[in-house]
Design a protein around this motif. Structure first.
Motif, PDB file in Angstrom:
ATOM      1  N   ALA A 171       0.853  -1.180   0.000  1.00  0.00           N
ATOM      2  CA  ALA A 171       0.000   0.000   0.000  1.00  0.00           C
ATOM      3  C   ALA A 171       0.887   1.228   0.000  1.00  0.00           C
ATOM      4  N   VAL A 172       0.887   1.915  -1.110  1.00  0.00           N
ATOM      5  CA  VAL A 172       1.731   3.111  -1.230  1.00  0.00           C
ATOM      6  C   VAL A 172       1.165   4.221  -0.356  1.00  0.00           C
ATOM      7  N   THR A 173      -0.134   4.370  -0.440  1.00  0.00           N
ATOM      8  CA  THR A 173      -0.829   5.322   0.430  1.00  0.00           C
ATOM      9  C   THR A 173      -2.119   4.638   0.856  1.00  0.00           C
ATOM     10  N   ASP A 174      -2.893   5.359   1.619  1.00  0.00           N
ATOM     11  CA  ASP A 174      -4.199   4.818   1.984  1.00  0.00           C
ATOM     12  C   ASP A 174      -5.121   4.704   0.774  1.00  0.00           C
ATOM     13  N   ARG A 175      -4.757   5.415  -0.277  1.00  0.00           N
ATOM     14  CA  ARG A 175      -5.619   5.415  -1.458  1.00  0.00           C
ATOM     15  C   ARG A 175      -5.047   4.661  -2.646  1.00  0.00           C
ATOM     16  N   LEU A 176      -3.819   4.260  -2.559  1.00  0.00           N
ATOM     17  CA  LEU A 176      -3.192   3.585  -3.697  1.00  0.00           C
ATOM     18  C   LEU A 176      -2.505   2.314  -3.244  1.00  0.00           C
ATOM     19  N   GLY A 177      -2.924   1.213  -3.817  1.00  0.00           N
ATOM     20  CA  GLY A 177      -2.281  -0.071  -3.531  1.00  0.00           C
ATOM     21  C   GLY A 177      -1.743  -0.694  -4.809  1.00  0.00           C
ATOM     22  N   LEU A 178      -0.624  -1.372  -4.682  1.00  0.00           N
ATOM     23  CA  LEU A 178      -0.060  -2.111  -5.807  1.00  0.00           C
ATOM     24  C   LEU A 178      -0.087  -3.584  -5.441  1.00  0.00           C
ATOM     25  N   MET A 179      -0.262  -4.434  -6.389  1.00  0.00           N
ATOM     26  CA  MET A 179      -0.253  -5.855  -6.071  1.00  0.00           C
ATOM     27  C   MET A 179       0.224  -6.676  -7.264  1.00  0.00           C
ATOM     28  N   ALA A 180       0.612  -7.891  -6.932  1.00  0.00           N
ATOM     29  CA  ALA A 180       1.127  -8.791  -7.967  1.00  0.00           C
ATOM     30  C   ALA A 180       0.752 -10.211  -7.597  1.00  0.00           C
ATOM     31  N   SER A 181       0.621 -11.065  -8.585  1.00  0.00           N
ATOM     32  CA  SER A 181       0.390 -12.480  -8.304  1.00  0.00           C
ATOM     33  C   SER A 181       0.976 -13.314  -9.432  1.00  0.00           C
ATOM     34  N   LEU A 182       1.345 -14.536  -9.093  1.00  0.00           N
ATOM     35  CA  LEU A 182       1.905 -15.445 -10.094  1.00  0.00           C
ATOM     36  C   LEU A 182       1.534 -16.873  -9.721  1.00  0.00           C
ATOM     37  N   PRO A 183       0.731 -17.532 -10.533  1.00  0.00           N
ATOM     38  CA  PRO A 183       0.335 -18.915 -10.221  1.00  0.00           C
ATOM     39  C   PRO A 183       1.178 -19.968 -10.944  1.00  0.00           C
ATOM     40  N   TYR A 184       1.358 -21.092 -10.282  1.00  0.00           N
ATOM     41  CA  TYR A 184       1.852 -22.314 -10.918  1.00  0.00           C
ATOM     42  C   TYR A 184       0.645 -23.240 -11.034  1.00  0.00           C
ATOM     43  N   ILE A 185       0.422 -23.768 -12.230  1.00  0.00           N
ATOM     44  CA  ILE A 185      -0.821 -24.489 -12.489  1.00  0.00           C
ATOM     45  C   ILE A 185      -0.531 -25.869 -13.069  1.00  0.00           C
ATOM     46  N   ARG A 186      -1.324 -26.840 -12.657  1.00  0.00           N
ATOM     47  CA  ARG A 186      -1.233 -28.174 -13.242  1.00  0.00           C
ATOM     48  C   ARG A 186      -2.636 -28.647 -13.587  1.00  0.00           C
ATOM     49  N   THR A 187      -2.785 -29.203 -14.782  1.00  0.00           N
ATOM     50  CA  THR A 187      -4.080 -29.745 -15.201  1.00  0.00           C
ATOM     51  C   THR A 187      -3.956 -31.251 -15.402  1.00  0.00           C
ATOM     52  N   HIS A 188      -5.072 -31.936 -15.230  1.00  0.00           N
ATOM     53  CA  HIS A 188      -5.065 -33.401 -15.355  1.00  0.00           C
ATOM     54  C   HIS A 188      -6.451 -33.887 -15.745  1.00  0.00           C
ATOM     55  N   ALA A 189      -6.495 -34.772 -16.732  1.00  0.00           N
ATOM     56  CA  ALA A 189      -7.761 -35.416 -17.117  1.00  0.00           C
ATOM     57  C   ALA A 189      -7.773 -36.824 -16.530  1.00  0.00           C
ATOM     58  N   SER A 190      -8.873 -37.198 -15.903  1.00  0.00           N
ATOM     59  CA  SER A 190      -8.910 -38.487 -15.206  1.00  0.00           C
ATOM     60  C   SER A 190      -9.067 -39.660 -16.162  1.00  0.00           C
ATOM     61  N   GLN A 191      -9.554 -39.413 -17.376  1.00  0.00           N
ATOM     62  CA  GLN A 191      -9.731 -40.479 -18.366  1.00  0.00           C
ATOM     63  C   GLN A 191      -9.090 -40.051 -19.682  1.00  0.00           C
ATOM     64  N   GLY A 192      -8.928 -41.037 -20.556  1.00  0.00           N
ATOM     65  CA  GLY A 192      -8.391 -40.726 -21.871  1.00  0.00           C
ATOM     66  C   GLY A 192      -6.878 -40.695 -21.868  1.00  0.00           C
ATOM     67  N   VAL A 193      -6.314 -40.301 -22.993  1.00  0.00           N
ATOM     68  CA  VAL A 193      -4.863 -40.399 -23.174  1.00  0.00           C
ATOM     69  C   VAL A 193      -4.158 -39.046 -23.184  1.00  0.00           C
TER      70      VAL A 193
END
Lengths: 302, 529
Positions: A77-99
């Motif tokens: 929070a730079v000031t009470d009126r200005l905030g900066l933020m960041a995010s970064l996800p690591y993601i994994r997907t998986h199908a339970s059936q099929g190839v």
């Protein structure tokens, strides 16, 4: 007071990061100035029904599609009126059936700036405020957008403008209304032709439709507890439907209405935890996903 | 209560932190700027075709199905000096005086060359119809029905071999029709309207090529008749496109109404010859039957091999298992059997274990560059298929060579006949050996692209690509190195995708080159090279 207010702000980041497509920074809360925060969020999302266009169906070659993510979030929070933020996800997907093979990787770095444009009160009924935010998302790895539904993202740059109106009553309840408009840059594929929306395109570039989001939130904010419930609607402004028995495509018109609830609790020592659950009620070219999130956050006033 | 519009106490505190604010805004703005590149391109741009040669001898080039260039007679045109012809010129001039923007766009579109435009349209149709039927709620799969093409499933399922056959019929029919047209053009030598009357504007490049019968009308007539049979649900749009092509020729001053009428009749008559062949080429029974599917599996088991099974869920009947007996263009059924590749490594052999392990190792350590190659050549469901990919490759060479319509048609006919024959030969081998995919022998192997629903040996991509590269290298020797590199990349892409063993790819490449040899024999003696 400080930890609690910081926690609220972090919750908002968490809500944002938990959404499949970068979501609004829409809880209407600002951290006090010179607060530094960091947290980790885990999300588990799964579906076995999806909408092929408007046709709801299952697919034996997918079974249940599970997406798990671990997201780092940070803010200042730079000031009470200005905030900066960041995010970064690591993601994994998986199908339970099929190839089809799992996919995993670092997805998109999101950077955001959030302003409190104006605020009132506390007045006779409560406080009212209006916030605006701008976010940008940029892929951090060369993951493929050409293997839906297993792709971990669209692999395209995006910029979003958000507006949030917030009312916080003098008792314990609050309500927010947000809207966000996301501009999406073209996405590049590894192939020179593709068919979507009734046309063959002889190029490796895909025009991505822009996206509108609306969120209505109501909740309770009392002591160390904060319990919001949201209704989220995503409307994609263009793109084609998944064709009969086709694979989804990155620029499909992906719409949904989702119910999203959470419980946040401030622990001693500037820590807070949150638990959330969301379920897609209706959709188009998306899975009917159920999402569970849990996060742990820490805030430090400098 | 303060007004909600009050900003009191707000902005003054901000002053010393403006740089941070500006930095944040600029990050967002930079990202937003990246969002502005909405238009995509380039598409395959086709500049107005100015053929480098009139090809006056094309009427004598060797035919594929027609017995000769005059098998279908074209009556003599009215003389240029006749009142009837003058009236036709007047009609063109009247049209040219009131051209709409849409008409000018149609002229610009078709001036790129009819053979190439229809090749683009055909690839679009293949991509649209290249989707397998969805499973039925009660289990099993419906069969696409030519008598109900608008239903679910749509007809056809334009899978790779359906597509190979479709590309070949359209291209071969166009080629014979244009050779016949060229014969009559130089028989009658009636020049184009813009050449006969300098008050007719030439809105497309106009040459000294005689315009009776109109090549645009020949192409439109033969193509639309073939497409109505191959893609019956697209009848409306292809009919509209074909009419637009003829109108564009008229509006542009390239052909009169009688040039067009003669060309249309010729094109349709040639199509009838090809459609008669198509009706009896074995395609109707290429789907086989449950009894046959079981016999194929039993045959593999009897040889001591592990038989292929469908890994679709629910299990799907194999894709056109009798396509190997569909009639080829330049090979006899005996040739197809004689060229069949030697058996693959036994499914229980050490070599097969090693090759399966190689597939597993490859997909588990896939690099970004390898994934890019797998995706570039995926050409799976919903795409214009591997033969379409090679038509895409060929088109740029045809365009850049400024080939006349008849020579452009020759390229696509030779290319697509060879790929059809490659499809027949490959399918004959696949269903003869009925060999399992890597992910069947080792169920822990997961694929990076969709898994085709037919046996593994040999690789269809490798066979198609090798045949295509051989033909294109003959026609465009300067591109030979590039074609060979694309052939190898297309082949190995299937290992990267996790759907083929290395021996499938190697055998497919050798097989495709041998098959292309038959079409090359035709090409080398066709009087055109």
């Amino acid at each position: 007071m400080m930890p609690k207010r910081a926690m609220r702000w972090l919750i908002l980041v968490a809500v944002c990061a938990s959404s499949a497509r970068a979501q609004t920074i829409d809880d209407g809360i600002m951290m006090p100035k010179r607060t530094l925060s960091a947290g980790v969020l885990y999300a588990h999302d799964s579906w076995d029904h999806y909408w092929e266009g408007t046709l709801k169906r299952t697919n034996g070659n997918i079974g249940t599609l599970t997406t798990q993510s671990v997201t780092w979030v940070g803010g200042y929070a730079v000031t009470d009126r200005l905030g900066l933020m960041a995010s970064l996800p690591y993601i994994r997907t998986h199908a339970s059936q099929g190839v089809l093979h799992d996919l995993s990787g670092l997805q998109d770095l999101m950077l955001a700036a959030k302003f409190k444009l104006l605020s009132t009160g506390p007045g006779r009924y409560g406080m009212f405020s209006v916030l605006a935010a701008a976010t940008g998302a940029i892929p951090t790895s060369n993951y493929t957008p050409d293997f839906y539904p297993l792709s971990i993202g669209t692999a395209g740059r995006r910029a979003t403008g958000h507006v949030t109106m917030k009312f916080h009553s003098n008792s314990t309840w609050f309500a927010n209304a947000s809207a966000a408009y996301m501009w999406c840059a073209n996405v590049r594929l590894n192939r020179n032709s593709y068919y979507t929306d009734g046309q063959l395109y002889l190029t490796n570039q895909v025009v991505m439709p822009n996206v509108l989001d609306y969120t209505l939130t109501a909740g309770i904010d009392r002591g160390n507890w904060r319990i919001p419930v949201s209704l989220v609607q995503q409307r994609t402004l263009g793109g084609g439907d998944i064709r009969r028995q086709d694979m989804p495509f990155v620029s499909n018109r992906m719409d949904f209405v989702k119910l999203d609830g959470g419980v946040m609790y401030a622990l001693p020592g500037n820590l807070s935890i949150n638990l959330g659950a969301a379920h897609v009620l209706s959709g188009r070219n998306v899975g009917q996903s159920t999402t569970f999130t849990s996060g742990l956050f820490y805030a430090l006033h400098l | 209560m303060r007004s909600i519009y009050s900003r009191s106490g707000g902005w003054p505190k901000m002053s010393n932190r403006r740089p941070v604010l500006l930095a944040a805004i600029s990050v967002a703005a930079a990202l937003a700027a990246g969002g502005c590149d909405k238009s995509v391109g380039p598409f395959e741009v086709l500049p107005p075709l100015e053929p480098s040669s009139l090809e006056p001898t094309a009427g004598s080039w060797r035919m594929i199905l027609l017995t000769g260039p005059s098998q279908i007679a074209v009556a003599a045109p009215t003389p240029v000096a006749s009142a009837a012809y003058t009236a036709e010129l007047d009609a063109i001039k009247a049209s040219q005086a009131n051209l709409t923007d849409a008409q000018r766009q149609a002229i610009a579109y078709w001036s790129g060359g009819g053979v190439m435009r229809w090749n683009q349209i055909l690839r679009e149709l293949v991509a649209r119809y290249n989707l397998p039927p969805a499973p039925k709620d009660e289990g099993g799969y419906p069969v696409p029905d030519a008598e109900n093409p608008f239903g679910d499933p749509a007809f056809p399922f334009a899978n790779p071999v359906y597509a190979a056959r479709a590309y070949s019929y359209v291209s071969a029919a166009q080629y014979d029709a244009l050779k016949s047209a060229w014969y009559w053009k130089f028989q009658y030598n009636r020049l184009s309207p813009a050449r006969n009357d300098n008050t007719v504007s030439a809105l497309m490049p106009v040459t000294d090529l005689p315009s009776y019968p109109s090549e645009e009308a020949v192409i439109s007539g033969v193509t639309v008749e073939m497409l109505k049979s191959l893609f019956p649900a697209a009848v409306e749009e292809v009919t509209v496109k074909a009419a637009e092509q003829r109108n564009a020729a008229l509006w542009s001053g390239k052909a009169t109404a009688s040039d067009l009428a003669a060309g249309l009749a010729l094109g349709k008559s040639v199509a009838a010859v090809f459609l008669a062949r198509a009706a009896a080429d074995g395609m109707r029974t290429a789907g086989g039957s449950p009894v046959l599917w079981k016999a194929l599996a039993d045959s593999a088991t009897a040889r001591g091999e592990i038989a292929w099974i469908s890994q679709d869920i629910p299990a799907r009947p194999p894709m056109l298992p009798v396509f190997g007996q569909v009639r080829a263009w330049n090979m006899t059924p005996a040739d197809i059997v004689a060229e069949r590749p030697p058996p693959p490594p036994s499914t229980t052999s050490q070599q097969m274990k090693d090759e399966t392990a190689e597939v597993k190792r490859t997909v588990e350590h896939l690099t970004s560059a390898q994934l890019a190659i797998a995706q570039k050549w995926n050409d799976g469901a919903g795409t214009y298929s591997p033969p379409g990919h090679w038509n895409d490759v060929a088109l740029e060479y045809v365009r850049d060579s400024k080939f006349s319509e008849v020579r452009a048609a020759r390229v696509f006919a030779l290319l697509n006949m060879a790929m059809h024959d490659a499809g027949v030969g490959c399918w004959e081998a696949k269903f003869h050996y009925f060999n399992p995919r890597p992910s069947q022998l080792d169920p822990t192997i997961k694929t990076e692209i969709g898994l085709p629903n037919f046996p593994s040996y040999t690789s269809g991509h490798s066979t198609f690509s090798s045949a295509a590269a051989s033909i294109l290298s003959y026609l465009f020797p300067s591109g030979a190195a590039s074609f060979a590199s694309m052939r190898d990349e297309a082949g190995i892409s299937r290992l990267y995708g996790g759907i083929h063993y290395r021996s499938d790819i190697e055998a497919g490449k050798l097989h495709g080159a041998r098959i292309a040899g038959y079409t090359l024999t035709f090409a080398q003696s066709d009087g055109a090279q």
